[in-house]
Structures are given as structure tokens and as C-alpha cells.
Motif scaffolding. Structure first.
Motif, PDB file in Angstrom:
ATOM      1  N   THR A  15      15.917   5.764  -8.277  1.00 19.94           N
ATOM      2  CA  THR A  15      14.842   5.182  -8.507  1.00 19.94           C
ATOM      3  C   THR A  15      13.457   5.946  -9.008  1.00 19.94           C
ATOM      4  O   THR A  15      13.069   5.651  -9.888  1.00 19.94           O
ATOM      5  N   GLY A  88       4.370   7.661  -5.976  1.00 21.21           N
ATOM      6  CA  GLY A  88       4.274   6.267  -6.335  1.00 21.21           C
ATOM      7  C   GLY A  88       2.842   5.523  -6.134  1.00 21.21           C
ATOM      8  O   GLY A  88       2.196   4.787  -6.821  1.00 21.21           O
ATOM      9  N   LEU A  89       1.867   5.951  -5.160  1.00 25.39           N
ATOM     10  CA  LEU A  89       0.637   5.672  -4.829  1.00 25.39           C
ATOM     11  C   LEU A  89      -0.583   6.482  -5.523  1.00 25.39           C
ATOM     12  O   LEU A  89      -1.561   5.869  -5.666  1.00 25.39           O
ATOM     13  N   VAL A 161       5.641  -1.220 -12.927  1.00 26.25           N
ATOM     14  CA  VAL A 161       6.636  -1.362 -12.012  1.00 26.25           C
ATOM     15  C   VAL A 161       7.319   0.192 -11.739  1.00 26.25           C
ATOM     16  O   VAL A 161       8.011   0.319 -10.661  1.00 26.25           O
ATOM     17  N   LYS A 163       5.628   2.848 -10.782  1.00 24.30           N
ATOM     18  CA  LYS A 163       5.251   3.191  -9.466  1.00 24.30           C
ATOM     19  C   LYS A 163       5.683   2.510  -8.254  1.00 24.30           C
ATOM     20  O   LYS A 163       5.918   2.934  -7.012  1.00 24.30           O
ATOM     21  N   ARG A 164       5.727   1.108  -8.505  1.00 24.88           N
ATOM     22  CA  ARG A 164       6.513   0.302  -7.237  1.00 24.88           C
ATOM     23  C   ARG A 164       7.957   0.722  -7.064  1.00 24.88           C
ATOM     24  O   ARG A 164       8.199   0.680  -5.779  1.00 24.88           O
ATOM     25  N   ILE A 167       8.061   3.907  -4.854  1.00 31.56           N
ATOM     26  CA  ILE A 167       7.563   3.552  -3.506  1.00 31.56           C
ATOM     27  C   ILE A 167       8.765   3.048  -2.766  1.00 31.56           C
ATOM     28  O   ILE A 167       9.092   3.392  -1.746  1.00 31.56           O
ATOM     29  N   ALA A 168       9.635   1.975  -3.265  1.00 35.99           N
ATOM     30  CA  ALA A 168      10.536   1.362  -2.644  1.00 35.99           C
ATOM     31  C   ALA A 168      11.719   2.490  -2.560  1.00 35.99           C
ATOM     32  O   ALA A 168      12.385   2.240  -1.458  1.00 35.99           O
TER      33      ALA A 168
END
Length: 188
Positions: A15, A88-89, A161, A163-164, A167-168
């Protein structure tokens, strides 16, 4: 490690490379599939090599930490997952310079930077019952596919997307670590 955990590990490990690929794709003008595939192959090969290197390091240390191996694997995956979530944040304040083309060296350095966590995961995998070659191949193939798709989606989706996805990936890494710990504690 069961096949489901291995699948999620491979997806989680890819990811951050996917997030980087979206950035690479967004910096190109209408990227072609051949460029996306080339990028995916470079990332996939590097991402497959690094857990094997980490596993070798872990194998050298396994006899010293055998009684705590599941906790070490859990701790490493938890820390890496939290780090990915943090990345990611956090907000990027500085604007990145867009490249006009992606050289092999730039792609290889980016791929290596995103695969450092795979080396740490490889160290953790030395402490659990897993075929490292199968795990490395799964990680490499997942990375190749996700990076190829990421480059193609990059122009359309941009950094949001990416960054998301990071995080995922962090959440999934923490879940894989928890699954390793759970499998060991319930087997005792």
C-alpha cells in the motif's frame, strides 16, 4: 502463517508503494500502461527482495529470542502500522516538484524507500512459521500489480487516495500482527 494472513500481509506491504505510485502517476502527463508496468516491476522486485534480507537478519537472531518471537513480530508490525498511519495522516506543507520523466534510478530509490518496512517485516517473519520465498513472491506480485494500477490511477485520483491507502495499509499491518499473536497464543 495461513494463506489469508499472507494475502493481507502482501496487500498491506504494497500500500505504501501504491501511494507512491499514485504520486508518480499524477506527475506524468497521461501515463502509458508500459510506463506503469515498468514502474510496477521495479517496485515489485525490490519489494520482494527486502523481506528476504530482513528474514536472513531475523534468522541469525531467532535462537536468542525464540520464546518471545510472536511478541516481536506483533511489535514490529504494530510499530510499522502506526508509522504508516502517521504518514497517511500528516499534512505535506511543501509542494513536491513534478518530474518530467521517471528514470530507473529515481524509481529504484523510491521503491527502496517504500520497501524498508518490508525488510522489517522480513525480520518479524523469521520468528514465525512461514516460507519466506512464498511470502516474498506474494509481496512482490502484490506490489507489482498495485503499483501498476496506482500509476494509471494517479493522474485521476491524485494524492488524496494515496494517503488513505497508506492509512489502510497501516491498519492491515497491525491486524496481521494481531493475527500472528493470536495464532501463537491460542496454539499454546
Amino acid at each position: 502463517m495461513n494463506p489469508i494472513s499472507l494475502f493481507f500481509l502482501a496487500m498491506a506491504m504494497s500500500t505504501d508503494a501504491f501511494a507512491a505510485a499514485i504520486g508518480k502517476g499524477s506527475s506524468l502527463h497521461k501515463p502509458r500502461f508500459s510506463e506503469a508496468l515498468r514502474t510496477g516491476l521495479i517496485f515489485g522486485v525490490i519489494e520482494a527482495i527486502t523481506p528476504v534480507v530482513g528474514w536472513g537478519i531475523g534468522q541469525a537472531a531467532v535462537r536468542y529470542v525464540e520464546n518471545w518471537d510472536h511478541w516481536i513480530a506483533f511489535g514490529l508490525l504494530l510499530a510499522l502500522g502506526l508509522h504508516m498511519i502517521y504518514n497517511g495522516l500528516k499534512h505535506e506543507d511543501e509542494a513536491e516538484e513534478k518530474a518530467s520523466q521517471h528514470s530507473f534510478l529515481i524509481l529504484a530509490v523510491t521503491a527502496f524507500a517504500t520497501s524498508i518496512d518490508a525488510m522489517a517485516v522480513g525480520v518479524g517473519l523469521a520468528f514465525v512459521d512461514v516460507n519466506i520465498l512464498v511470502a516474498a513472491a506474494a509481496i512482490g506480485m502484490a506490489t507489482c500489480v498495485m503499483v501498476t494500477v496506482g500509476v494509471m490511477l494517479g493522474r485521476v485520483l491524485g494524492a488524496v487516495v494515496g494517503k488513505r491507502a497508506e492509512i489502510a495499509g497501516g491498519v492491515v499491518l497491525m491486524l496481521v500482527g494481531a493475527a500472528i499473536l493470536y495464532e501463537h497464543l491460542t496454539a499454546v
